[in-house]
Enzyme design. Sequence first.
Site, PDB file in Angstrom:
ATOM      1  N   ASP A  41       0.821  -1.221   0.000  1.00 29.59           N
ATOM      2  CA  ASP A  41       0.000   0.000   0.000  1.00 29.59           C
ATOM      3  C   ASP A  41       0.852   1.267   0.000  1.00 29.59           C
ATOM      4  O   ASP A  41       0.352   2.354   0.288  1.00 29.59           O
ATOM      5  CB  ASP A  41      -0.898   0.026   1.255  1.00 29.59           C
ATOM      6  CG  ASP A  41      -2.020  -0.994   1.154  1.00 29.59           C
ATOM      7  OD1 ASP A  41      -2.374  -1.346   0.015  1.00 29.59           O
ATOM      8  OD2 ASP A  41      -2.512  -1.441   2.199  1.00 29.59           O
ATOM      9  N   HIS A 244      27.736   6.046 -12.517  1.00 21.89           N
ATOM     10  CA  HIS A 244      26.515   6.258 -11.732  1.00 21.89           C
ATOM     11  C   HIS A 244      26.379   5.197 -10.641  1.00 21.89           C
ATOM     12  O   HIS A 244      25.308   4.608 -10.450  1.00 21.89           O
ATOM     13  CB  HIS A 244      25.278   6.290 -12.645  1.00 21.89           C
ATOM     14  CG  HIS A 244      25.156   7.585 -13.396  1.00 21.89           C
ATOM     15  ND1 HIS A 244      24.222   7.816 -14.372  1.00 21.89           N
ATOM     16  CD2 HIS A 244      25.867   8.741 -13.312  1.00 21.89           C
ATOM     17  CE1 HIS A 244      24.364   9.051 -14.852  1.00 21.89           C
ATOM     18  NE2 HIS A 244      25.364   9.624 -14.231  1.00 21.89           N
ATOM     19  N   ASP A 261      29.198  12.574  -5.601  1.00 24.23           N
ATOM     20  CA  ASP A 261      28.486  13.312  -6.650  1.00 24.23           C
ATOM     21  C   ASP A 261      27.074  13.496  -6.139  1.00 24.23           C
ATOM     22  O   ASP A 261      26.332  12.517  -5.969  1.00 24.23           O
ATOM     23  CB  ASP A 261      28.521  12.523  -7.957  1.00 24.23           C
ATOM     24  CG  ASP A 261      27.863  13.278  -9.116  1.00 24.23           C
ATOM     25  OD1 ASP A 261      27.197  14.298  -8.888  1.00 24.23           O
ATOM     26  OD2 ASP A 261      28.014  12.803 -10.263  1.00 24.23           O
ATOM     27  N   ASP A 272      24.235  20.066  -8.472  1.00 27.48           N
ATOM     28  CA  ASP A 272      24.903  18.869  -9.006  1.00 27.48           C
ATOM     29  C   ASP A 272      26.401  19.109  -8.877  1.00 27.48           C
ATOM     30  O   ASP A 272      26.996  19.777  -9.727  1.00 27.48           O
ATOM     31  CB  ASP A 272      24.483  18.641 -10.464  1.00 27.48           C
ATOM     32  CG  ASP A 272      25.030  17.328 -11.009  1.00 27.48           C
ATOM     33  OD1 ASP A 272      25.536  16.511 -10.211  1.00 27.48           O
ATOM     34  OD2 ASP A 272      24.946  17.125 -12.235  1.00 27.48           O
ATOM     35  N   HIS A 351      32.335  10.311 -20.770  1.00 25.73           N
ATOM     36  CA  HIS A 351      31.108  11.126 -20.767  1.00 25.73           C
ATOM     37  C   HIS A 351      31.443  12.533 -21.266  1.00 25.73           C
ATOM     38  O   HIS A 351      32.600  12.893 -21.415  1.00 25.73           O
ATOM     39  CB  HIS A 351      30.464  11.165 -19.371  1.00 25.73           C
ATOM     40  CG  HIS A 351      31.347  11.679 -18.271  1.00 25.73           C
ATOM     41  ND1 HIS A 351      31.516  13.019 -18.028  1.00 25.73           N
ATOM     42  CD2 HIS A 351      32.090  11.032 -17.337  1.00 25.73           C
ATOM     43  CE1 HIS A 351      32.311  13.165 -16.982  1.00 25.73           C
ATOM     44  NE2 HIS A 351      32.691  11.984 -16.543  1.00 25.73           N
ATOM     45  N   HIS A 355      26.122  19.410 -18.866  1.00 28.42           N
ATOM     46  CA  HIS A 355      24.690  19.310 -19.179  1.00 28.42           C
ATOM     47  C   HIS A 355      24.002  20.497 -18.542  1.00 28.42           C
ATOM     48  O   HIS A 355      24.540  21.134 -17.635  1.00 28.42           O
ATOM     49  CB  HIS A 355      24.097  17.973 -18.685  1.00 28.42           C
ATOM     50  CG  HIS A 355      24.294  17.698 -17.216  1.00 28.42           C
ATOM     51  ND1 HIS A 355      23.524  18.272 -16.236  1.00 28.42           N
ATOM     52  CD2 HIS A 355      25.179  16.917 -16.554  1.00 28.42           C
ATOM     53  CE1 HIS A 355      23.920  17.850 -15.043  1.00 28.42           C
ATOM     54  NE2 HIS A 355      24.938  17.033 -15.210  1.00 28.42           N
ATOM     55  N   HIS A 362      19.509  16.719 -14.968  1.00 28.72           N
ATOM     56  CA  HIS A 362      19.816  16.807 -16.401  1.00 28.72           C
ATOM     57  C   HIS A 362      18.660  17.609 -16.978  1.00 28.72           C
ATOM     58  O   HIS A 362      17.640  17.057 -17.378  1.00 28.72           O
ATOM     59  CB  HIS A 362      19.927  15.423 -17.029  1.00 28.72           C
ATOM     60  CG  HIS A 362      21.149  14.679 -16.565  1.00 28.72           C
ATOM     61  ND1 HIS A 362      21.490  13.423 -16.997  1.00 28.72           N
ATOM     62  CD2 HIS A 362      22.132  15.016 -15.684  1.00 28.72           C
ATOM     63  CE1 HIS A 362      22.621  13.034 -16.412  1.00 28.72           C
ATOM     64  NE2 HIS A 362      23.025  13.984 -15.614  1.00 28.72           N
ATOM     65  N   GLU A 385      32.123  19.240 -15.668  1.00 25.37           N
ATOM     66  CA  GLU A 385      32.447  18.070 -14.864  1.00 25.37           C
ATOM     67  C   GLU A 385      33.297  17.043 -15.594  1.00 25.37           C
ATOM     68  O   GLU A 385      32.873  15.913 -15.817  1.00 25.37           O
ATOM     69  CB  GLU A 385      31.161  17.402 -14.370  1.00 25.37           C
ATOM     70  CG  GLU A 385      30.116  17.120 -15.453  1.00 25.37           C
ATOM     71  CD  GLU A 385      28.932  16.322 -14.911  1.00 25.37           C
ATOM     72  OE1 GLU A 385      29.175  15.312 -14.240  1.00 25.37           O
ATOM     73  OE2 GLU A 385      27.779  16.719 -15.153  1.00 25.37           O
ATOM     74  N   TYR A 389      38.945   8.104 -15.449  1.00 22.70           N
ATOM     75  CA  TYR A 389      38.536   6.853 -14.805  1.00 22.70           C
ATOM     76  C   TYR A 389      39.463   5.743 -15.295  1.00 22.70           C
ATOM     77  O   TYR A 389      39.428   5.386 -16.478  1.00 22.70           O
ATOM     78  CB  TYR A 389      37.075   6.540 -15.153  1.00 22.70           C
ATOM     79  CG  TYR A 389      36.161   7.727 -14.900  1.00 22.70           C
ATOM     80  CD1 TYR A 389      35.624   7.964 -13.648  1.00 22.70           C
ATOM     81  CD2 TYR A 389      35.885   8.641 -15.936  1.00 22.70           C
ATOM     82  CE1 TYR A 389      34.815   9.076 -13.421  1.00 22.70           C
ATOM     83  CE2 TYR A 389      35.088   9.754 -15.718  1.00 22.70           C
ATOM     84  CZ  TYR A 389      34.554   9.971 -14.456  1.00 22.70           C
ATOM     85  OH  TYR A 389      33.768  11.068 -14.238  1.00 22.70           O
ATOM     86  N   ARG A 406      36.308  12.794 -10.631  1.00 25.79           N
ATOM     87  CA  ARG A 406      35.456  13.755 -11.334  1.00 25.79           C
ATOM     88  C   ARG A 406      35.375  14.989 -10.445  1.00 25.79           C
ATOM     89  O   ARG A 406      35.314  14.875  -9.213  1.00 25.79           O
ATOM     90  CB  ARG A 406      34.065  13.162 -11.587  1.00 25.79           C
ATOM     91  CG  ARG A 406      33.116  14.092 -12.302  1.00 25.79           C
ATOM     92  CD  ARG A 406      31.894  13.371 -12.900  1.00 25.79           C
ATOM     93  NE  ARG A 406      31.050  12.713 -11.917  1.00 25.79           N
ATOM     94  CZ  ARG A 406      30.969  11.407 -11.730  1.00 25.79           C
ATOM     95  NH1 ARG A 406      31.714  10.587 -12.459  1.00 25.79           N
ATOM     96  NH2 ARG A 406      30.167  10.894 -10.824  1.00 25.79           N
ATOM     97  N   GLU A 408      33.088  18.529 -10.355  1.00 27.91           N
ATOM     98  CA  GLU A 408      31.898  19.083 -11.009  1.00 27.91           C
ATOM     99  C   GLU A 408      31.448  20.360 -10.323  1.00 27.91           C
ATOM    100  O   GLU A 408      31.202  20.377  -9.119  1.00 27.91           O
ATOM    101  CB  GLU A 408      30.765  18.047 -10.965  1.00 27.91           C
ATOM    102  CG  GLU A 408      29.458  18.550 -11.559  1.00 27.91           C
ATOM    103  CD  GLU A 408      28.406  17.459 -11.678  1.00 27.91           C
ATOM    104  OE1 GLU A 408      28.443  16.497 -10.879  1.00 27.91           O
ATOM    105  OE2 GLU A 408      27.544  17.584 -12.567  1.00 27.91           O
TER     106      GLU A 408
END
Length: 441
Positions: A41, A244, A261, A272, A351, A355, A362, A385, A389, A406, A408
């Site tokens: 529920d 991610h 991140d 972000d 990447h 963005h 995004h 960013e 890697y 990274r 950003e």
Amino acid sequence: MTTPAEFARRRQQLMRAIARESGRDAVAVFPSAREVVRNGDVHHQFRQESTFWYLTGFAEPDAVLVLRPGADHPVAMFVRPHDPVMAVWVGPRAGVDGTVEQYGADAAHPIEELDSLLPRMLAGARTVYYAFGADAVLDTLVTRAVAERRDMAQRGPAAIEAVRDPSALVDSQRLVKSAAEVRALQHAIDITGEGLQVALAATRPGMHEYEVQAVLEQEYRRLGSPREGFPTIAASGENSCTLHYVDNRRQIGQRDLMLLDTGAEWEYYSADVTRTYPASGKFTAAQRAAYDIVLASQEAGIAKTAPGVAFHAVHQASLRVIVEGLIDLKVLRGSVDSLIEREAYRPYYMHSTSHWLGLDVHDVGRYRTDGKSTTLAPGMVLTVEPGLYFAPGSKAPKRLQGIGIRIEDDVLVTPSGRRNLTGRIPKTPEALEALVGSAAR
Ligand code: GLY
Ligand code: MN
Ligand code: MN
């Protein structure tokens, strides 16, 4: 708080754009989000659909907004009416009267009346703005209304000539942020910065990723942010190479890098921000070498951000520094131009650099128009960013494997250049080393 006047301005701006494109007898219809069952529920926590919120500030499910630029009372909303039983179980609703009083609708109706009233509201329209495919129930109602008008056209009002998707108009409006939007975004970013500082200060090897996440998000809640704009990535060691990664279950090792991140939401705007730092408070030589490259790349991308510049040029500026760095690290060999041409960097930087950012992490807005990269203009907000890697098992030298970095930031394009909205959040190696683990135990 975003004022009712700000929401009214957004609706007026959109109605002017609709009227310019299709005339004043156009009608636009926007659905809210619906509640989604999680299990049993239980529902997922409700979050309003971003465009619906952008135009109304109304945070309840089962609502529809109808805009009629040519009508005397151009703003109508359909909402769930007041229900005394539901008020006991889940709390009060704005109801029909509250929607007019608090949300600036010229008229409000119970959502149950949409079926019978929508065809009447579309009666004089030659063009209907509606985005098919997001709400199956409303799709059916709009389809039926269009079909009825066609069937009646011989004797009644003329048929609806065009059904147009409003997304291009709304998205280009959302792409350029108002002063109020920038203030909300800055507040989301400031909360995120506070959270990051507390989380970095609390980080120690031996903690689990989820503990760092908990410290970060507790600070967001303490500062009034209701939720994150996207699931927090708290990645230690080789998990930092998974773009991610959201499991956040691993125990943090002594020589690990930690990549956070994250973005708190404020008034539906999401920050972000990514910071990568040594869990021990001291970069190893290999980590530091890679970090310096990503930081230089990020600074090159930020410096490139300015009105009149192509969106894609920010990526190109960052990418060039990344590729030069990969040559310095002896990961790649050859000329920068030919390595970029052959995309030889892709195993280590897969990447793009930026963005749009806003109500959605995004965010909406075109990156290309007629094959050309969008030109940056004041009011646009983008992330910068870049990352590197070196996954275990990749062709990178062993000393680099397991390192994922990274950095950003969120950058506003201004008339004279740019403003780094995240500029106060520490990111130099020295600042990070001073901060990490500095909280009292
Ligand atoms: N947090 C997702 C991204 O940086 O795009
Ligand atoms: Mn991002
Ligand atoms: Mn991010």
